[in-house]
Motif scaffolding. Sequence first.
Motif, mmCIF file in Angstrom:
data_model
loop_
_atom_site.group_PDB
_atom_site.id
_atom_site.type_symbol
_atom_site.label_atom_id
_atom_site.label_comp_id
_atom_site.label_asym_id
_atom_site.label_seq_id
_atom_site.Cartn_x
_atom_site.Cartn_y
_atom_site.Cartn_z
ATOM 1 N N GLU A 125 30.653 38.973 34.832
ATOM 2 C CA GLU A 125 29.743 39.110 33.740
ATOM 3 C C GLU A 125 29.756 40.265 33.094
ATOM 4 O O GLU A 125 29.807 41.265 32.665
ATOM 5 N N GLU A 126 28.735 41.526 34.403
ATOM 6 C CA GLU A 126 28.341 42.735 35.039
ATOM 7 C C GLU A 126 29.845 43.404 34.994
ATOM 8 O O GLU A 126 29.917 44.999 33.945
ATOM 9 N N ALA A 127 30.623 42.892 35.892
ATOM 10 C CA ALA A 127 32.245 43.418 35.618
ATOM 11 C C ALA A 127 32.598 43.906 34.169
ATOM 12 O O ALA A 127 33.004 45.108 33.910
ATOM 13 N N ASN A 128 32.417 42.820 34.086
ATOM 14 C CA ASN A 128 34.021 42.987 33.004
ATOM 15 C C ASN A 128 32.856 43.833 31.481
ATOM 16 O O ASN A 128 33.497 44.337 30.447
ATOM 17 N N ARG A 129 31.993 43.811 31.264
ATOM 18 C CA ARG A 129 31.373 45.152 30.628
ATOM 19 C C ARG A 129 32.064 46.465 30.779
ATOM 20 O O ARG A 129 32.230 47.466 29.508
ATOM 21 N N THR A 130 32.300 46.858 31.683
ATOM 22 C CA THR A 130 32.518 48.274 31.663
ATOM 23 C C THR A 130 34.314 48.457 32.895
ATOM 24 O O THR A 130 34.191 49.934 33.351
ATOM 25 N N SER A 131 35.051 47.266 32.592
ATOM 26 C CA SER A 131 35.985 47.305 33.437
ATOM 27 C C SER A 131 37.412 46.707 32.557
ATOM 28 O O SER A 131 36.914 45.664 31.818
ATOM 29 N N ASP A 132 38.442 47.008 33.237
ATOM 30 C CA ASP A 132 40.003 46.931 32.367
ATOM 31 C C ASP A 132 39.892 45.158 32.801
ATOM 32 O O ASP A 132 40.906 44.582 32.102
ATOM 33 N N CYS A 133 40.388 45.751 34.451
ATOM 34 C CA CYS A 133 40.296 44.579 35.063
ATOM 35 C C CYS A 133 39.187 44.275 36.252
ATOM 36 O O CYS A 133 38.922 45.009 37.019
ATOM 37 N N VAL A 134 39.264 42.511 36.532
ATOM 38 C CA VAL A 134 38.178 42.253 37.924
ATOM 39 C C VAL A 134 39.069 41.894 38.596
ATOM 40 O O VAL A 134 39.563 40.477 38.586
ATOM 41 N N ILE A 135 38.507 41.644 40.426
ATOM 42 C CA ILE A 135 39.015 40.953 41.439
ATOM 43 C C ILE A 135 38.054 40.576 42.020
ATOM 44 O O ILE A 135 37.007 40.912 42.866
ATOM 45 N N SER A 136 37.970 39.668 42.471
ATOM 46 C CA SER A 136 36.785 39.019 42.832
ATOM 47 C C SER A 136 37.455 37.987 44.617
ATOM 48 O O SER A 136 38.247 38.029 44.011
ATOM 49 N N ILE A 137 36.274 38.362 45.149
ATOM 50 C CA ILE A 137 36.642 38.583 47.009
ATOM 51 C C ILE A 137 35.822 37.817 47.478
ATOM 52 O O ILE A 137 34.741 38.239 46.996
ATOM 53 N N ASP A 138 36.403 37.229 48.406
ATOM 54 C CA ASP A 138 34.354 37.005 49.199
ATOM 55 C C ASP A 138 34.951 38.088 50.465
ATOM 56 O O ASP A 138 34.855 38.501 51.293
ATOM 57 N N ALA A 139 32.479 38.505 50.484
ATOM 58 C CA ALA A 139 32.253 39.066 51.829
ATOM 59 C C ALA A 139 32.785 38.368 52.931
ATOM 60 O O ALA A 139 33.121 39.955 53.480
ATOM 61 N N ASP A 140 33.528 37.900 53.595
ATOM 62 C CA ASP A 140 34.051 38.071 55.138
ATOM 63 C C ASP A 140 35.641 38.356 55.261
ATOM 64 O O ASP A 140 36.384 38.913 55.859
ATOM 65 N N LEU A 141 35.933 38.847 53.871
ATOM 66 C CA LEU A 141 37.131 38.915 53.788
ATOM 67 C C LEU A 141 38.170 38.570 54.783
ATOM 68 O O LEU A 141 39.429 38.781 55.207
ATOM 69 N N GLN A 142 37.874 37.234 54.395
ATOM 70 C CA GLN A 142 39.276 36.271 54.819
ATOM 71 C C GLN A 142 39.865 35.920 54.708
ATOM 72 O O GLN A 142 41.815 35.399 54.538
ATOM 73 N N ASP A 143 40.097 36.791 52.924
ATOM 74 C CA ASP A 143 41.279 37.369 51.959
ATOM 75 C C ASP A 143 41.898 38.301 52.128
ATOM 76 O O ASP A 143 41.338 39.383 52.295
ATOM 77 N N ASP A 144 43.463 38.595 52.171
ATOM 78 C CA ASP A 144 44.052 39.985 52.739
ATOM 79 C C ASP A 144 43.807 40.503 51.504
ATOM 80 O O ASP A 144 44.482 40.557 50.668
ATOM 81 N N ILE A 145 43.105 41.428 52.161
ATOM 82 C CA ILE A 145 42.615 42.876 50.890
ATOM 83 C C ILE A 145 44.171 43.689 50.250
ATOM 84 O O ILE A 145 44.332 44.237 49.643
ATOM 85 N N SER A 146 45.420 43.698 51.498
ATOM 86 C CA SER A 146 45.628 44.783 51.625
ATOM 87 C C SER A 146 46.953 43.839 50.243
ATOM 88 O O SER A 146 48.124 44.657 49.846
ATOM 89 N N VAL A 147 47.050 42.357 49.751
ATOM 90 C CA VAL A 147 47.862 42.198 48.626
ATOM 91 C C VAL A 147 47.347 42.451 46.876
ATOM 92 O O VAL A 147 47.933 42.765 45.704
#
Length: 333
Positions: free
Chosen positions: A90-112
């Motif tokens: 909600e906060e990010a949407n006010r100031t961005s065109d697009c938003v990506i959500s990701i967990d802090a532990d970076l289990q998800d591959d940020i290179s994609v």
Amino acid sequence: MNSPVLRIVVPCYNEEEVFSDTARQLSALLTEMISENLVSDDSRLLFVDDGSKDDTWKLIEEENGRNKYVEGLKLSRNVGHQNALLAGLEEANRTSDCVISIDADLQDDISVIPAFIEKYWQGYEVVYGVRDSRDTDTVFKRKTALWFYSFMKRLGINLVQNHADFRLMGKQALTELLKYQESNVFLRGLVPLVGFPSEKIYYDRKERMAGESKYPFKKMIAFAMDGLTSFSVAPIRLVTLIGFISFLLSLLFGGYALTMKLLDHTAIGWTSLIVSIWTVGGLQLIGIGLIGEYIGKIFKEVKGRPKYAIEKTLYGNSPHLPVLPQREGQYSR
Ligand code: UDP
Ligand code: MG
């Protein structure tokens, strides 16, 4: 042709062990994408501190002081992953065109992530990160997740298989998502409901960098239960069906017992009596419990309590960006 303003939202609950590494890796990626003009220089990382009890917020503040790409949002207490994420979106949407959500532990591959942005450029409003394999999760977690997905699917709840909360959403889709006013948020179920053109990007899920899972078994069950009861009334119908069948059976049984009595074969069985008391009583309890679950939900919804409270916000060194107009026509995508 302007590059879009991206915000990467990272919910953090007691993540002091991974925060610095996560901030470093994400900043490196962001600066790289900025230099390639894939995203605008106004793009930022937004760390949401979900009422951590450790030094997570202190680390976010320190990082914000020296890294202009890092912003912070501190919630007044722990509200859980989904609500924390929603606060960030909600906060990010006010100031961005697009938003990506990701967990802090970076289990998800940020290179994609650059691939997410490319899809966005091509006109997709929602990009789902989908795990190719779950090798790094425990067998138990893998199995239970699989059951959960197929169970939900049978109930007609449309979830993207093996997709957690690693996704990109454009302003248009996110604005629509934020209109959902329900208190029991299960974002994975809501995003497909919002619609818009979407794409999937596949990646391998890694192990948690450090620290422990913030989703112990109890929270996992609560999460699955929430997902189920927020989207389907099938359990209630099932209970009604079971009740109906057991009622029919008891009629048959009653008829049999009566005939026996009339024929004077009344060796009255204590066993059958006690068994039926327990069966029916058990069924009733299950039914009452399930109905109670829904009533609890209605109770929560009716109150319409706010889902989180922001305690502090930290923006980058650049002045706070004005709210951007709808992006339609802004880029040639
Ligand atoms: N998280 C949160 N609030 C909570 C629990 C978790 O913000 O009450 C965050 C956590 O910091 C992490 C994400 O949610 O960024 C996912 O948690 P975790 O990685 O522990 O879950 P798992 O990968 O084990 O399912
Ligand atoms: Mg994790």
